[in-house]
Motif scaffolding. Structure first.
Motif, short mmCIF file in Angstrom:
data_model
loop_
_atom_site.label_atom_id
_atom_site.label_comp_id
_atom_site.label_asym_id
_atom_site.label_seq_id
_atom_site.Cartn_x
_atom_site.Cartn_y
_atom_site.Cartn_z
N LYS A 255 0.83 -1.22 0.00
CA LYS A 255 0.00 0.00 0.00
C LYS A 255 0.86 1.26 0.00
CE LYS A 255 -4.27 -1.71 1.97
NZ LYS A 255 -4.11 -2.66 3.06
N GLY A 256 2.15 1.11 0.18
CA GLY A 256 3.04 2.27 0.21
C GLY A 256 4.43 1.79 0.59
N ASP B 22 3.07 -2.13 5.55
CA ASP B 22 2.19 -0.96 5.39
C ASP B 22 3.08 0.26 5.17
OD1 ASP B 22 -0.47 -1.87 5.65
OD2 ASP B 22 -0.19 -2.13 7.82
#
Ligand code: FAD
Length: 461
Positions: free
Chosen positions: A39-40, A84
């Motif tokens: 996600k990042g 994450d």
């Protein structure tokens, strides 16, 4: 509990411990084999060289309120090692030392980042044997195997990783080092705490050292491939093989579509000239003796004579046997060809296996005619793998619901060996009751109240 007043900060630790920042080449730390997109970017990737350095990083993260993602070999298929955005990643890739090898008693103590294949090779040099074996053997780490309670090809004879672990050292979420480096097979002294960390996918602690149980190295492996008509015959052959071949170690099953897909990616012609519905790859491990070879051949001969198998292949050389296993191990390459895919790893009672495959196979091919549906698995353990793809992103959830609802209906498990991670978290309810889930949440909070360690895996807290 650790003395946190003396804890170095993360930025001080980054000066002395090998680390990478997002502007370095960190691409490989963003993914695991599940294909789940990150996600990042993480804030930093640490690669500690000792368990003590690793504990310092965890302690600093705890003090500074940072969230951590633990990474082994990143071969996991449940998305557990995917970070994450903003996480501190700890990769165990440099923790590869052997700390103690008891060649008399048959135990070995290793750091958790040791790659499984290297571990197996080095114990075999001393006449010992570590039986855990899976397709990802060249990249997965023993710490990751313990964290996921990996199964693999020889569970039938030796059990899952849980049965092979004697002791562990774990760093808890606040940086406390919990040493449980037991080396004995028997130790009934209250709660066996190591089991809190086996199969809990790094949500309760970071495994840094592992004591493993070894076995005498078998002199020889005998493999064979049998072709059968249907799942009922698979069940019959399994029962007979368990009765007649006490040294049976593997019973792997591949459906025709899987074998053809494996042949395509390997660029090899399938083992039999004719095509059959289902193939069973059997292996025994024993002494190198004419009697052992004869027992397997006699067993296979009887299967043919009694109509319980359609055809058999008995490899005559090590290379021929290795080629059969290449077909079974080709799933990593196959998955790359069917992206975006879903890789199911379900536990199905043997009596429901035939109807489960019939129902799911029919529903999937009717609804998604362009997807390949490949069935294979460690059927000796009731563990069925289904890899299906390519699917459009919007359909992934619908396919998961379709499969897991049927798993629940037959009283199966949504994960027999790969774990829950991030990908199967929404579906845990299909296999675990509300009471079980509540207890899991309570245990997580008791060990990691700040939810810093591998959060957002297995269950929401
Ligand atoms: P990772 O993928 O890095 O991590 C898996 C999870 O464990 C993550 O949640 C991670 O945070 C956590 N973790 C990793 N190391 C530690 C540690 N030291 N302490 C605490 N937590 C940690 N699995 C099977 O069970 N049986 C099979 O037959 C099998 N075959 C496979 C074949 C292929 C081709 C592939 C790609 C995968 C296969 N897998 C199989 C899945 C995978 O290899 C296993 O789950 C393996 O045990 C993961 O180990 P890893 O070191 O790669 O862990």
């Amino acid at each position: 509990m650790p003395n946190t007043s003396a804890t170095p900060t993360l930025s001080t630790l980054a000066d002395s411990i090998s680390s990478l920042r997002p502007n370095d080449d960190i691409q490989r730390y963003l993914q695991d084999a599940s294909g789940l997109p990150a996600k990042g970017e993480p804030a930093i990737v640490f690669r500690p060289a000792t368990p003590e350095q690793l504990a310092d990083i965890v302690r600093a993260c705890h003090k500074e309120g940072r969230t951590l993602t633990i990474q082994g070999g990143r071969t996991g298929l449940a998305g557990g090692a995917v970070p994450d955005a903003g996480d501190v990643v700890i990769s165990l890739e440099q923790l590869t030392k052997v700390e103690e090898f008891d060649t008399v008693g048959g135990t070995i103590t290793v750091q958790a980042g040791m790659v499984l294949e290297n571990l197996c090779a080095l114990v075999e040099e001393q006449g010992w044997y570590f039986p855990l074996d899976l397709g990802a053997r060249g990249s997965c780490q023993i710490g990751g195997n313990v964290a996921t309670n990996a199964g693999g090809n020889r569970v039938l004879r030796y059990g899952t990783t849980r049965e092979l672990v004697l002791g562990l050292e774990v760093v808890l979420a606040d940086g406390t080092v919990l040493s449980m480096l037991n080396k004995g097979l028997k130790n009934n002294t209250g709660l066996d705490l190591k089991h809190l960390f086996i199969g809990t996918e790094g949500t309760l602690g970071v495994i840094t050292r592992v004591v493993l149980r070894l076995f005498p190295k078998p002199e020889r492996r005998y493999s064979a491939l049998a072709a059968v008509q249907n799942v009922e015959q698979v069940a019959q052959v399994l029962k007979l093989a368990r009765a007649r071949l006490p040294e049976l170690s593997s019973f792997e099953v591949m459906w025709q579509s899987y074998l053809l897909a494996a042949g395509e990616v390997l660029k090899k012609t399938p083992p039999f000239q004719a095509q059959y519905p289902i193939y069973i790859l059997l292996e025994t491990e024993s002494r190198d003796s004419p009697q052992a070879a004869a027992a397997l051949e006699e067993f296979l001969g009887d299967l043919l004579e009694n109509g319980q198998a359609l055809d058999v292949i008995v490899p005559q050389t090590h290379e021929q046997a290795a080629l059969l296993w290449k077909f079974r191990d080709a799933i990593g390459e196959i998955l790359r060809e069917i992206q975006p895919y879903l890789a199911f790893d379900v536990g199905i009672p043997l009596r429901s296996m035939a109807s489960f495959i019939e129902i799911i196979g029919t529903r999937l091919s009717q609804a998604y005619p362009n997807a390949k549906n490949l069935f294979f698995g460690h059927l000796g353990d009731g563990n069925l793998h289904l890899s299906t793809g390519p699917h459009v992103e919007a359909d992934l959830l619908i396919v998961e619901e379709l499969v897991y609802a049927e798993v629940e209906r037959v009283g199966g498990s949504i994960s027999a060996e790969h774990g829950i991670g991030r990908i199967k978290k929404p579906f845990l309810k299909y296999s675990r009751s509300a009471t079980e889930r509540l207890l899991m949440q309570q245990i997580k909070l008791a060990l990691d109240a700040d939810k810093g360690l591998n959060n957002n895996r297995i269950i929401d807290v």
